[in-house]
Design a protein around this motif. Structure first.
Motif, PDB file in Angstrom:
ATOM      1  N   LEU A  63     -23.315  -0.681  -4.770  1.00 36.06           N
ATOM      2  CA  LEU A  63     -23.605   0.467  -6.338  1.00 36.06           C
ATOM      3  C   LEU A  63     -22.649  -0.718  -7.261  1.00 36.06           C
ATOM      4  CD1 LEU A  63     -23.776   3.783  -5.597  1.00 36.06           C
ATOM      5  CD2 LEU A  63     -25.624   2.601  -6.723  1.00 36.06           C
ATOM      6  N   ARG A  64     -21.552  -0.632  -6.744  1.00 39.22           N
ATOM      7  CA  ARG A  64     -20.419  -1.094  -7.772  1.00 39.22           C
ATOM      8  C   ARG A  64     -20.602  -2.266  -8.186  1.00 39.22           C
ATOM      9  NH1 ARG A  64     -15.162   2.360  -5.735  1.00 39.22           N
ATOM     10  NH2 ARG A  64     -15.196   4.150  -6.845  1.00 39.22           N
ATOM     11  N   GLU A  65     -21.001  -3.321  -6.954  1.00 45.54           N
ATOM     12  CA  GLU A  65     -21.651  -5.005  -7.033  1.00 45.54           C
ATOM     13  C   GLU A  65     -23.044  -4.790  -8.226  1.00 45.54           C
ATOM     14  OE1 GLU A  65     -19.024  -6.533  -4.976  1.00 45.54           O
ATOM     15  OE2 GLU A  65     -20.402  -7.729  -4.838  1.00 45.54           O
ATOM     16  N   VAL A  66     -23.867  -3.712  -7.428  1.00 45.89           N
ATOM     17  CA  VAL A  66     -24.708  -4.079  -8.714  1.00 45.89           C
ATOM     18  C   VAL A  66     -24.241  -3.140 -10.594  1.00 45.89           C
ATOM     19  CG1 VAL A  66     -26.612  -3.004  -9.771  1.00 45.89           C
ATOM     20  CG2 VAL A  66     -26.428  -3.354  -7.040  1.00 45.89           C
ATOM     21  N   ALA A  67     -23.157  -2.605 -10.408  1.00 46.80           N
ATOM     22  CA  ALA A  67     -22.947  -2.460 -12.131  1.00 46.80           C
ATOM     23  C   ALA A  67     -21.662  -3.646 -12.742  1.00 46.80           C
ATOM     24  CB  ALA A  67     -22.124  -1.166 -11.723  1.00 46.80           C
ATOM     25  N   ALA A  68     -21.237  -4.529 -11.659  1.00 45.29           N
ATOM     26  CA  ALA A  68     -20.488  -5.225 -11.495  1.00 45.29           C
ATOM     27  C   ALA A  68     -21.256  -6.981 -12.036  1.00 45.29           C
ATOM     28  CB  ALA A  68     -19.257  -6.026 -10.836  1.00 45.29           C
ATOM     29  N   GLU A  69     -22.125  -7.312 -11.193  1.00 42.86           N
ATOM     30  CA  GLU A  69     -23.198  -8.286 -11.279  1.00 42.86           C
ATOM     31  C   GLU A  69     -24.517  -8.601 -11.982  1.00 42.86           C
ATOM     32  OE1 GLU A  69     -21.339 -11.099 -10.510  1.00 42.86           O
ATOM     33  OE2 GLU A  69     -20.347  -9.960  -9.262  1.00 42.86           O
ATOM     34  N   CYS A  70     -24.735  -7.169 -12.333  1.00 42.35           N
ATOM     35  CA  CYS A  70     -26.003  -7.380 -12.838  1.00 42.35           C
ATOM     36  C   CYS A  70     -25.532  -6.525 -14.258  1.00 42.35           C
ATOM     37  CB  CYS A  70     -27.175  -6.423 -11.840  1.00 42.35           C
ATOM     38  SG  CYS A  70     -26.983  -6.978 -10.448  1.00 42.35           S
ATOM     39  N   ALA A  71     -26.584  -7.355 -15.333  1.00 43.33           N
ATOM     40  CA  ALA A  71     -26.704  -6.781 -16.772  1.00 43.33           C
ATOM     41  C   ALA A  71     -27.120  -5.842 -17.305  1.00 43.33           C
ATOM     42  CB  ALA A  71     -26.981  -8.281 -17.182  1.00 43.33           C
ATOM     43  N   ASN A  72     -28.453  -5.748 -16.476  1.00 43.39           N
ATOM     44  CA  ASN A  72     -29.399  -4.534 -17.088  1.00 43.39           C
ATOM     45  C   ASN A  72     -30.158  -3.421 -15.446  1.00 43.39           C
ATOM     46  OD1 ASN A  72     -30.525  -2.653 -18.495  1.00 43.39           O
ATOM     47  ND2 ASN A  72     -32.451  -4.156 -18.713  1.00 43.39           N
ATOM     48  N   PRO A  73     -28.814  -2.620 -14.956  1.00 46.01           N
ATOM     49  CA  PRO A  73     -29.997  -2.842 -13.377  1.00 46.01           C
ATOM     50  C   PRO A  73     -30.062  -1.008 -14.153  1.00 46.01           C
ATOM     51  CG  PRO A  73     -27.561  -1.868 -13.223  1.00 46.01           C
ATOM     52  CD  PRO A  73     -27.357  -3.005 -14.444  1.00 46.01           C
ATOM     53  N   LYS A  90     -20.920   9.177  -7.487  1.00 43.80           N
ATOM     54  CA  LYS A  90     -19.501   9.128  -7.133  1.00 43.80           C
ATOM     55  C   LYS A  90     -18.540   7.591  -7.465  1.00 43.80           C
ATOM     56  CE  LYS A  90     -18.608  12.478  -2.695  1.00 43.80           C
ATOM     57  NZ  LYS A  90     -18.282  12.711  -1.874  1.00 43.80           N
ATOM     58  N   ALA A  91     -19.112   6.927  -7.495  1.00 46.92           N
ATOM     59  CA  ALA A  91     -19.216   5.341  -7.398  1.00 46.92           C
ATOM     60  C   ALA A  91     -18.444   5.826  -8.525  1.00 46.92           C
ATOM     61  CB  ALA A  91     -20.085   4.261  -7.170  1.00 46.92           C
ATOM     62  N   PHE A  92     -18.708   6.352  -9.801  1.00 43.98           N
ATOM     63  CA  PHE A  92     -18.550   5.530 -10.809  1.00 43.98           C
ATOM     64  C   PHE A  92     -17.526   6.791 -11.918  1.00 43.98           C
ATOM     65  CE2 PHE A  92     -22.415   3.577 -10.580  1.00 43.98           C
ATOM     66  CZ  PHE A  92     -21.359   2.392  -9.842  1.00 43.98           C
ATOM     67  N   TYR A  93     -17.368   8.219 -10.945  1.00 40.38           N
ATOM     68  CA  TYR A  93     -16.339   9.065 -11.411  1.00 40.38           C
ATOM     69  C   TYR A  93     -14.944   8.741 -11.597  1.00 40.38           C
ATOM     70  CZ  TYR A  93     -13.890  13.765 -11.090  1.00 40.38           C
ATOM     71  OH  TYR A  93     -13.498  14.561 -11.221  1.00 40.38           O
ATOM     72  N   PRO A  94     -14.747   9.244 -13.168  1.00 41.08           N
ATOM     73  CA  PRO A  94     -14.899   9.883 -13.601  1.00 41.08           C
ATOM     74  C   PRO A  94     -15.752  10.054 -14.947  1.00 41.08           C
ATOM     75  CG  PRO A  94     -12.670   9.711 -14.170  1.00 41.08           C
ATOM     76  CD  PRO A  94     -12.781   8.308 -13.093  1.00 41.08           C
ATOM     77  N   GLY A  95     -16.178   8.302 -14.815  1.00 39.23           N
ATOM     78  CA  GLY A  95     -16.963   8.362 -16.464  1.00 39.23           C
ATOM     79  C   GLY A  95     -18.429   8.438 -15.749  1.00 39.23           C
ATOM     80  N   SER A  96     -19.361   8.486 -16.312  1.00 39.84           N
ATOM     81  CA  SER A  96     -20.775   8.530 -16.098  1.00 39.84           C
ATOM     82  C   SER A  96     -21.871   7.499 -15.878  1.00 39.84           C
ATOM     83  CB  SER A  96     -21.220   9.236 -18.015  1.00 39.84           C
ATOM     84  OG  SER A  96     -21.291   7.896 -18.904  1.00 39.84           O
ATOM     85  N   LEU A  97     -23.101   7.524 -15.162  1.00 41.52           N
ATOM     86  CA  LEU A  97     -23.048   6.511 -14.326  1.00 41.52           C
ATOM     87  C   LEU A  97     -23.903   5.224 -15.061  1.00 41.52           C
ATOM     88  CD1 LEU A  97     -24.246   8.628 -12.269  1.00 41.52           C
ATOM     89  CD2 LEU A  97     -26.488   7.728 -12.552  1.00 41.52           C
ATOM     90  N   PRO A  98     -23.926   3.584 -15.205  1.00 42.37           N
ATOM     91  CA  PRO A  98     -23.752   2.213 -16.240  1.00 42.37           C
ATOM     92  C   PRO A  98     -25.155   2.026 -15.650  1.00 42.37           C
ATOM     93  CG  PRO A  98     -23.043   2.158 -14.061  1.00 42.37           C
ATOM     94  CD  PRO A  98     -22.880   3.508 -14.007  1.00 42.37           C
ATOM     95  N   PHE A  99     -25.362   2.693 -15.764  1.00 45.68           N
ATOM     96  CA  PHE A  99     -27.325   2.675 -15.803  1.00 45.68           C
ATOM     97  C   PHE A  99     -28.048   3.391 -15.753  1.00 45.68           C
ATOM     98  CE2 PHE A  99     -26.084   2.010 -11.092  1.00 45.68           C
ATOM     99  CZ  PHE A  99     -26.096   3.036 -10.887  1.00 45.68           C
ATOM    100  N   PRO A 100     -29.968   3.892 -16.320  1.00 49.63           N
ATOM    101  CA  PRO A 100     -30.490   4.916 -16.678  1.00 49.63           C
ATOM    102  C   PRO A 100     -30.750   5.787 -14.866  1.00 49.63           C
ATOM    103  CG  PRO A 100     -31.763   3.305 -17.139  1.00 49.63           C
ATOM    104  CD  PRO A 100     -30.180   2.426 -16.348  1.00 49.63           C
ATOM    105  N   LEU A 101     -31.753   6.195 -15.074  1.00 50.00           N
ATOM    106  CA  LEU A 101     -32.399   6.471 -14.444  1.00 50.00           C
ATOM    107  C   LEU A 101     -33.710   6.513 -14.836  1.00 50.00           C
ATOM    108  CD1 LEU A 101     -31.649  10.230 -12.721  1.00 50.00           C
ATOM    109  CD2 LEU A 101     -30.565   7.941 -12.113  1.00 50.00           C
ATOM    110  N   LEU A 102     -35.046   5.963 -13.293  1.00 51.59           N
ATOM    111  CA  LEU A 102     -36.187   5.262 -13.790  1.00 51.59           C
ATOM    112  C   LEU A 102     -37.005   6.114 -12.665  1.00 51.59           C
ATOM    113  CD1 LEU A 102     -38.250   3.225 -15.254  1.00 51.59           C
ATOM    114  CD2 LEU A 102     -37.530   1.178 -13.156  1.00 51.59           C
TER     115      LEU A 102
END
Length: 313
Positions: free
Chosen positions: A32-42, A61-73
């Motif tokens: 999940l962190r690889e996706v957030a780091a490598e992809c522009a718009n997941p 858990k991957a981005f705690y305490p921040g919010s998710l860096p992508f939406p749910l679809l």
């Protein structure tokens, strides 16, 4: 997983104290962190089912305490179980996560989906709506909860699975994945499907749900429901699938192992009303969840692979 990954994931902790769920969790968080780091718009595909609930927890858990860096679809077929939609909307209200919903009904109105009959299953039609959403939002990666143990076509998928500009998958042209070296490069119009739960089994998912105390739609637990027997499956009686001539309606104690489209998803006989009872039932299961519950996978031996080649989840 190689030693470098182990050290990275569990820095400072003695590995001998980790159980298999810890390793699976760490691997999924890494992906999940690889996706957030490598992809522009997941975006994270969310159906309200048990796999997407686990995936959502891992993303938290991957981005705690921040919010998710992508939406749910969510791709809404219009044939979803009401209990699942209520669960989805409650989770969104309680967590504040951003949810994007795109509907097969809208694709029908636009004329991009044409059904042979009004009550025809819309499961395969989701592909059109999904690819329209990819183009509309410019997603370059869709994170899904598919697992390799579900079905043979899904067993072929890489963790980072490439889709061409038409949304199509070529199983013979997949990129190699050695250890945790993922290739996330895409050209304009292309995108990735990413599967952080690839190495999980159905039993792993239920044990993780128990460990994390995750809530699920009520359909996953035993309840009484009218069903008819058809091709070895228990088909739920609904307005979309009323009894046919010669079919006897029975009211049985059942639960759902998957919660897909109401027109093609079947329950199994069960008296498991708690997560612990479901885990014991899953240990004894001799048939995969898709083999035991999906009418649409019976249409042809390779029906899932054909749908995936066309852009299905």
């Amino acid at each position: 997983m190689n030693d470098a990954f182990h050290q990275h994931a569990f820095a400072g902790a003695p590995t001998k104290t980790r159980d298999p769920l810890d390793w699976l969790e760490a691997e999924a968080v890494f992906v999940l962190r690889e996706v957030a780091a490598e992809c522009a718009n997941p975006a994270l595909l969310f159906s309200g089912g048990k796999d997407s609930v686990v995936l959502f927890r891992l993303a938290q858990k991957a981005f705690y305490p921040g919010s998710l860096p992508f939406p749910l679809l969510h791709i809404d077929t219009g044939h979803n179980f009401p209990e699942v939609l209520e669960f989805r909307d409650r989770l969104v209200r309680e967590t504040g996560v951003r949810l994007i919903v795109r509907s097969v009904e809208d694709s029908i109105r636009r004329g991009t989906v044409r059904l042979r009959a009004e009550d025809e299953s819309r499961n395969a039609a989701q592909t059109v709506t999904l690819l329209e959403a990819v183009r509309e939002f410019g997603f370059d990666a869709l994170i899904g909860g598919a697992r390799r143990d579900e079905e043979r076509a899904r067993a072929k998928e890489r963790v980072f699975s490439f889709r061409d500009r038409f949304g199509q998958w070529d199983p013979k042209g997949q990129r190699p994945e050695l250890w945790t070296l993922y290739n996330s490069r895409v050209l304009e119009g292309e995108h990735l499907r990413v599967f952080p739960l690839s190495d999980w089994t159905e039993l792993d998912v239920w044990q993780y749900i128990a460990r994390e105390g995750l809530a699920l739609p009520s359909l996953y637990f035993a309840h009484r429901r009218p069903v008819v027997r058809h091709r070895g499956l228990l088909v739920p009686v609904t307005p979309l699938r009323p009894p046919r001539d010669g079919e006897a309606v029975e009211e049985l104690s059942v639960r759902f192992r998957t919660v897909g489209d109401m027109s093609c998803t079947c329950p199994v006989e069960s008296f498991a009303t708690t997560v612990e009872e479901v885990i014991e039932e899953t240990r004894r299961a001799a048939v995969t969840e898709r083999g035991a519950t999906r009418l649409d996978d019976y249409t042809a031996e390779a029906s899932m692979e054909r749908r995936k080649r066309e852009g299905y989840f």
